[in-house]
Motif scaffolding. Structure first.
Motif, short mmCIF file in Angstrom:
data_model
loop_
_atom_site.label_atom_id
_atom_site.label_comp_id
_atom_site.label_asym_id
_atom_site.label_seq_id
_atom_site.Cartn_x
_atom_site.Cartn_y
_atom_site.Cartn_z
N HIS A 142 0.83 -1.21 0.00
CA HIS A 142 0.00 0.00 0.00
C HIS A 142 0.86 1.26 0.00
N VAL A 143 2.03 1.19 0.66
CA VAL A 143 2.94 2.34 0.71
C VAL A 143 3.48 2.65 -0.68
N VAL A 144 3.95 1.61 -1.37
CA VAL A 144 4.50 1.79 -2.72
C VAL A 144 3.41 2.24 -3.69
N TYR A 145 2.22 1.71 -3.53
CA TYR A 145 1.11 2.10 -4.41
C TYR A 145 0.82 3.59 -4.28
N GLU A 146 0.75 4.09 -3.06
CA GLU A 146 0.50 5.52 -2.84
C GLU A 146 1.65 6.37 -3.37
N TRP A 147 2.90 5.88 -3.18
CA TRP A 147 4.06 6.60 -3.69
C TRP A 147 3.99 6.72 -5.21
N SER A 154 6.64 12.03 3.09
CA SER A 154 6.25 12.19 4.50
C SER A 154 4.88 11.56 4.78
N SER A 155 4.01 11.60 3.77
CA SER A 155 2.66 11.04 3.95
C SER A 155 2.67 9.51 3.89
N ILE A 156 3.47 8.94 2.98
CA ILE A 156 3.46 7.47 2.88
C ILE A 156 4.12 6.84 4.11
N CYS A 157 5.03 7.58 4.75
CA CYS A 157 5.67 7.05 5.95
C CYS A 157 4.68 6.94 7.11
N MET A 158 3.58 7.71 7.03
CA MET A 158 2.54 7.64 8.05
C MET A 158 1.70 6.38 7.89
#
Length: 217
Positions: A142-147, A154-158
């Motif tokens: 999900h993190v990579v998808y949002e990136w 800063s947002s994906i690290c949340m």
């Protein structure tokens, strides 16, 4: 007797890992990576292009066409499971993903489990479930998808409890895997996948993740 002993010591049978080698070669022959004469097939040549993750899983993903219908952000999100080294919370495939991405991830799990079972059937000491878990870690999908969709770092690290360094490492290794899968597409003659992998690499290659390091520049 001494001559027989020396001949045995010089033969392949004396090698401790020789049985393991033969079993793994049987696996490759069963999967079609080697032909009846042990010559490397097209599938085997594709596997040779992959160095960043498990070659068997990546090759089967390419040959089963799992990436062909996905959009570039979905492609990098799915492939991140192959290079992610952090097994953390949220390792299950989330319901918030597009159906195509979720189905691809489920299919990848099926491929890895099947490969583990096949290797165990050839008497290799491999547990299919453990093999699947070692090859695929979905905690940063999900993190990579949002990136890939353009969300700031800063947002994906949340979105994850993983350290920032782990996220950066995953994305940079993912860029390398994209190049390898692009080469796989060239070997099999799939121009559509080749172009998609170029685009997939572009959507993740930005901002602080790929900024030159102050320590090495």
């Amino acid at each position: 007797d001494h001559l027989v002993s020396l001949r045995h010591m010089l033969s392949n049978e004396s090698l401790q890992l020789f049985p393991d080698f033969l079993q793994r070669k049987d696996v490759l022959r069963t999967l079609g990576y080697l032909d009846a004469n042990d010559a490397v097939s097209v599938k085997g040549r594709v596997a040779c292009e992959v160095n960043t993750c498990d070659e068997l899983v990546a090759t089967e993903v390419v040959f089963e066409g799992l990436l062909n219908e996905l959009e570039p952000p979905e492609i990098v999100a799915a492939l991140s499971a192959l290079v992610n080294q952090e097994k953390g919370d949220g390792d299950d495939i989330g319901m918030e993903f597009p159906d195509s991405l979720r189905n691809c991830c489920e299919h990848m799990k099926g491929i890895a489990t099947h490969l583990g079972q096949l290797q165990r059937e050839h008497e290799l000491k491999i547990d299919p479930a453990e093999y699947c878990e070692s090859c695929l870690k979905f905690s940063l999908v999900h993190v990579v998808y949002e990136w890939a969709l353009g969300v700031p770092f800063s947002s994906i690290c949340m979105l994850t409890s993983a350290q920032e360094g782990s996220v950066v490492r995953c994305i940079t290794r993912l860029d390398e895997l994209c190049r390898e899968i692009r080469n796989c597409a060239r070997v099999v003659g799939n121009p559509t996948l080749y172009r998609k992998m170029e685009m997939a690499s572009l959507v993740i290659k930005r901002d602080i993740v790929f900024a030159p390091s102050l320590y090495i520049s």
